[in-house]
Design an enzyme around this catalytic site. Structure first.
Site, PDB file in Angstrom:
ATOM      1  N   CYS A 296       0.564  -1.348   0.029  1.00  0.00           N
ATOM      2  CA  CYS A 296       0.154  -0.192   0.099  1.00  0.00           C
ATOM      3  C   CYS A 296       0.635   1.294   0.126  1.00  0.00           C
ATOM      4  CB  CYS A 296      -0.787  -0.063   0.989  1.00  0.00           C
ATOM      5  SG  CYS A 296      -2.668  -0.052   0.191  1.00  0.00           S
TER       6      CYS A 296
ATOM      7  N   ARG B 279      -5.716   3.680  -3.374  1.00  0.00           N
ATOM      8  CA  ARG B 279      -4.798   2.428  -3.539  1.00  0.00           C
ATOM      9  C   ARG B 279      -5.454   1.129  -2.601  1.00  0.00           C
ATOM     10  NH1 ARG B 279       0.208   1.613  -5.708  1.00  0.00           N
ATOM     11  NH2 ARG B 279       0.408   3.375  -7.201  1.00  0.00           N
TER      12      ARG B 279
ATOM     13  N   TRP C 279      -2.132  -2.522   3.732  1.00  0.00           N
ATOM     14  CA  TRP C 279      -3.160  -3.670   3.184  1.00  0.00           C
ATOM     15  C   TRP C 279      -2.457  -5.178   3.684  1.00  0.00           C
ATOM     16  CZ3 TRP C 279      -3.237  -7.779  -0.299  1.00  0.00           C
ATOM     17  CH2 TRP C 279      -4.389  -8.029  -1.036  1.00  0.00           C
TER      18      TRP C 279
ATOM     19  N   ASN D  17       5.982  -1.914   2.803  1.00  0.00           N
ATOM     20  CA  ASN D  17       5.095  -2.206   1.548  1.00  0.00           C
ATOM     21  C   ASN D  17       5.757  -3.663   1.139  1.00  0.00           C
ATOM     22  OD1 ASN D  17       3.582  -0.034   1.809  1.00  0.00           O
ATOM     23  ND2 ASN D  17       4.252   0.973  -0.023  1.00  0.00           N
ATOM     24  N   GLY D  18       5.098  -4.730   1.158  1.00  0.00           N
ATOM     25  CA  GLY D  18       5.445  -5.834   0.399  1.00  0.00           C
ATOM     26  C   GLY D  18       5.606  -6.925   1.531  1.00  0.00           C
TER      27      GLY D  18
ATOM     28  N   GLU E 243     -14.875  -8.078 -19.053  1.00  0.00           N
ATOM     29  CA  GLU E 243     -14.612  -6.956 -18.255  1.00  0.00           C
ATOM     30  C   GLU E 243     -15.990  -6.321 -17.778  1.00  0.00           C
ATOM     31  OE1 GLU E 243     -12.239  -5.593 -17.412  1.00  0.00           O
ATOM     32  OE2 GLU E 243     -12.947  -3.388 -16.998  1.00  0.00           O
TER      33      GLU E 243
ATOM     34  N   LYS F 194     -16.135  -5.534 -13.611  1.00  0.00           N
ATOM     35  CA  LYS F 194     -16.439  -4.247 -13.045  1.00  0.00           C
ATOM     36  C   LYS F 194     -17.713  -4.259 -12.245  1.00  0.00           C
ATOM     37  CE  LYS F 194     -13.836  -2.888 -14.124  1.00  0.00           C
ATOM     38  NZ  LYS F 194     -12.699  -2.456 -14.465  1.00  0.00           N
TER      39      LYS F 194
ATOM     40  N   GLU G 152     -16.639  -6.052  -9.058  1.00  0.00           N
ATOM     41  CA  GLU G 152     -15.545  -4.947  -8.184  1.00  0.00           C
ATOM     42  C   GLU G 152     -16.607  -3.950  -7.722  1.00  0.00           C
ATOM     43  OE1 GLU G 152     -11.424  -4.979 -10.672  1.00  0.00           O
ATOM     44  OE2 GLU G 152     -13.060  -3.979 -11.453  1.00  0.00           O
TER      45      GLU G 152
ATOM     46  N   HIS H 174     -23.283 -24.773 -22.640  1.00  0.00           N
ATOM     47  CA  HIS H 174     -22.621 -26.201 -22.137  1.00  0.00           C
ATOM     48  C   HIS H 174     -22.573 -25.902 -20.661  1.00  0.00           C
ATOM     49  CE1 HIS H 174     -21.648 -27.830 -25.955  1.00  0.00           C
ATOM     50  NE2 HIS H 174     -21.212 -26.394 -26.453  1.00  0.00           N
TER      51      HIS H 174
ATOM     52  N   LYS I  36      -5.425  -0.777  -5.617  1.00  0.00           N
ATOM     53  CA  LYS I  36      -5.399  -0.332  -6.861  1.00  0.00           C
ATOM     54  C   LYS I  36      -4.005  -0.881  -7.758  1.00  0.00           C
ATOM     55  CE  LYS I  36      -6.221   2.433 -10.548  1.00  0.00           C
ATOM     56  NZ  LYS I  36      -7.217   1.990 -11.343  1.00  0.00           N
TER      57      LYS I  36
HETATM   58  N1  GLU Z   1       3.330  -7.698   4.995  1.00  0.00           N
HETATM   59  C1  GLU Z   1       3.104  -6.449   5.436  1.00  0.00           C
HETATM   60  C2  GLU Z   1       2.034  -6.446   6.428  1.00  0.00           C
HETATM   61  O1  GLU Z   1       0.991  -7.289   6.453  1.00  0.00           O
HETATM   62  C3  GLU Z   1       2.928  -4.962   4.787  1.00  0.00           C
HETATM   63  C4  GLU Z   1       1.705  -4.898   4.039  1.00  0.00           C
HETATM   64  C5  GLU Z   1       1.642  -3.685   2.934  1.00  0.00           C
HETATM   65  O2  GLU Z   1       2.315  -3.786   2.196  1.00  0.00           O
HETATM   66  O3  GLU Z   1       0.803  -2.813   3.482  1.00  0.00           O
HETATM   67  O4  GLU Z   1       1.679  -5.892   7.647  1.00  0.00           O
END
Ligand code: GLU
Length: 607
Positions: free
Chosen positions: A2, A27, A73, A99-100, A480, A484, A487, A503, A602
């Site tokens: 995020c 995002r 996130w 992030n990650g 698509e 949408k 989502e 089918h 996002k």
């Molecule tokens: N992996 C981390 C968490 O879960 C970072 C998540 C993120 O990228 O916001 O806290």
């Protein structure tokens, strides 16, 4: 995955951080937090929910001119205040936002726990501040580098040290970070949207780089300590902070921006007289194009639907075998990479982890990948080196609309270029070029008078199940449209090739089941109309999206929506519009969070 914002400045930093997080809200995230350096040490604030909730909990006039903030996130550990970032070491003097995903967090965590460190969250992130602490002997940059050498996974991080109140450290491996060089202040963000209001002079951090931000600027090294010269870039006006104007939501605004965004994508790229296209980015001569034996398009989500249209257009017009591949599947199937295949990676953000992974796999096998990307300077744009920017401008609604039509447009331009080296005469090429140039006005004309979208929304909003169908190009549009609606409105639905419907999904038909059929006046129109009869006979309530001046198709729907006529290969640019509006209007009626639908992000920077 995020948002990250940071700033080393001279004025109070808290408002800059909160405003930056607000700019990144689009995002998608579930919690937020912030840390500032104050004379007495680090002050950390965290909250579950919206950035506004975090802001409300901050002390008035919070002091401190150096700080960082995060929207999380959740990937590892539930959504709770204790899992929100920043995370701090045991002394509370080193704070990290991330992030990650740290893939080897479990091993690092058990080792640190054996050494007596007590963890306070369930996140993978928390290992980072503790690890940095174990290497810290006064030099913050060196400690961060040493810690990062032990981490596996993806990260964009920012680190504050209470002992060094004038610095912010940033590092990336796989998660984007951009540094903004202002007057007497230096900013950091995971997305330039959080910076452009302060400065347009930016440096995109590359994987493996560690940057020290101070008021004077930035000092960057690699993980082994070797210095690198930052490449300063100027961001275009196209990337200015968008304003919602009088529109109720960004999604609505972005749908209505499509005449302009498609025009921007076409600008300077159509050679109407020669009946071909000119694309600077791919840098391919007609001779190079003649050598292309196959085209593979790698993408996820809405971009995959654009890629599906692109692959069909390439086969239809240029007679070159082409396919669209879901990046997360493709990367793990040990793909075959041939010398005469060119790959396109299609992604709005240019940060989609699955697509980036697929690109690396192709490159490892010696393949050539071009990017079809919106965000300038993004990871994909840089990993590919060459490609086509789609120029839709910032897209803030999580559900993509204008980026889809621009991606399709960019792929059609490439199709025209490729086809002119093989199948198309000048005369035939001119017809395609002219039809492409007419699209922006046709989109505007449709949006001006969109037909009974409201009545269709009424039909689908409480449906237990809805079906979208079409053949050929219109199947991609049906996919698509259904995506949408899921989502934005969370209405259970699926899309099927019209001929395949009997089918299986036909079993779902009962009195009143809504079926949205995309059936422009193309080579498969008759076939699709037969399928309409099949669902009608079973009680379906049919909505027909058809070409203007096709009373026969219109008469087959309980409701019908006409779109302007164009060539079959260009039809998705028009037939998708009512489906975008349908998702939007249904979402509004159901009171959904239109621009930030639940659970979605996002740019999906995790696998
Ligand atoms: N992996 C981390 C968490 O879960 C970072 C998540 C993120 O990228 O916001 O806290």
């Amino acid at each position: 995955m995020c948002g990250i914002v940071g700033c080393v400045g001279q004025r109070r930093v808290a408002p800059i951080l909160v405003e930056g997080l607000r700019r990144l809200e689009y995002r998608g995230y579930d919690s937020a937090g912030l840390a500032v350096i104050r004379p007495e040490g680090l002050s950390v604030f965290r909250e579950v929910g919206r950035v506004a909730d975090l802001a409300r909990g901050l002390p008035d006039e919070l002091e401190g001119s150096v700080g960082m903030a995060h929207t999380r996130w959740a990937t590892h550990g539930g959504v709770s205040r204790k899992n929100a970032h920043p995370h701090v070491d045991a002394t509370g003097r080193i704070a990290v936002v991330h992030n990650g995903i740290v893939e080897n967090a479990p091993e690092i965590r058990s080792r640190l726990e054996r050494d007596g460190i007590r963890f306070r969250s369930e996140t993978d992130t928390e290992v980072i501040p503790h690890l940095i602490r174990t290497f810290y002997a006064g030099d913050p940059q060196q400690a961060v580098r040493a810690a990062l050498q032990r981490l596996q996974g993806t990260y964009g991080i920012a680190v504050l040290f209470a002992d060094h109140p004038d610095l912010l450290i940033a590092a990336r491996n796989g998660s984007p970070l951009v540094i903004g060089l202002g007057e007497g202040e230096t900013l950091l963000a995971s997305d330039s949207q959080a910076l452009v209001q302060y400065t347009r002079r930016v440096v995109f951090l590359s994987d493996g780089e560690v940057a020290v931000l101070s008021r004077e600027g930035v000092d960057t090294t690699l993980l082994d300590g070797v210095r690198v010269d930052p490449a300063i870039q100027q961001l275009d006006e196209e990337w200015d902070v968008p304003d919602r104007g009088d529109w109720a939501h960004f999604m609505e605004k972005e749908i209505h921006e499509q005449p302009e965004s498609i025009r921007r994508c076409l600008r300077g790229r159509v050679l109407a007289r020669e009946g071909t296209a000119k694309l600077g980015g791919p840098d391919m001569t007609p001779r190079d194009l003649l050598g292309v034996g196959r085209v593979e398009l790698l993408a996820c989500g809405t971009s995959f639907h654009a890629a599906t249209v692109g692959a069909m257009a390439i086969e239809r017009l240029a007679r070159v075998p082409a396919s669209a591949r879901i990046a997360s599947e493709f990367r793990y199937r040990n793909p075959i990479v041939n010398r005469d295949t060119i790959f396109f990676a299609v992604s709005q953000s240019g940060e989609t982890a699955d697509t980036l992974g697929a690109v690396r796999e192709v490159q490892t096998k010696g393949g050539e990948v071009l990017g079809i990307v919106n965000v300038v300077g993004s990871s994909l744009a840089r990993a590919c080196g060459r490609g086509i920017y789609v120029h839709s401008g910032p897209e803030l609604a999580v559900a993509s609309t204008k980026a889809f039509t621009s991606q399709v447009t960019a792929l059609l331009l490439f199709t025209l270029l490729l086809a002119r080296t093989r199948t198309l005469s000048g005369h035939e090429g001119r017809a395609v070029a002219e039809a492409l140039l007419r699209i922006p006005d046709q989109v505007a004309a449709y949006l001006e008078d969109p037909g009974p979208v409201e009545a269709v929304a009424d039909l689908v909003q409480h449906a237990r199940y809805a079906l979208f169908m079409g053949r050929g190009f219109s199947h991609a549009v049906a996919l698509e449209g259904a995506l949408k609606l899921k989502e934005v409105a969370y209405v259970p639905c699926e899309a099927y090739p019209a001929g395949e419907m009997k089918h299986g999904p036909i079993a779902m038909m009962e009195e009143g089941t809504p079926v949205v059929v995309v059936v422009p006046d193309d080579s498969v129109r008759e076939k699709t109309l037969s399928n309409v009869q099949e669902v009608r006979a079973r009680g379906a309530r049919v909505v027909v999206v058809h070409s203007e001046g096709d009373p026969e198709a219109a008469a087959m729907g309980d409701l019908s929506i006409a779109v302007p006529r164009t060539l079959e290969i260009l039809s998705p640019l028009l037939t998708v519009l009512p489906l975008q509006l349908l998702a939007y209007r249904t979402g509004v009626r159901l009171g959904r969070d239109i621009d930030r639908p639940r659970n979605l992000a996002k740019s999906v920077t995790v696998e």
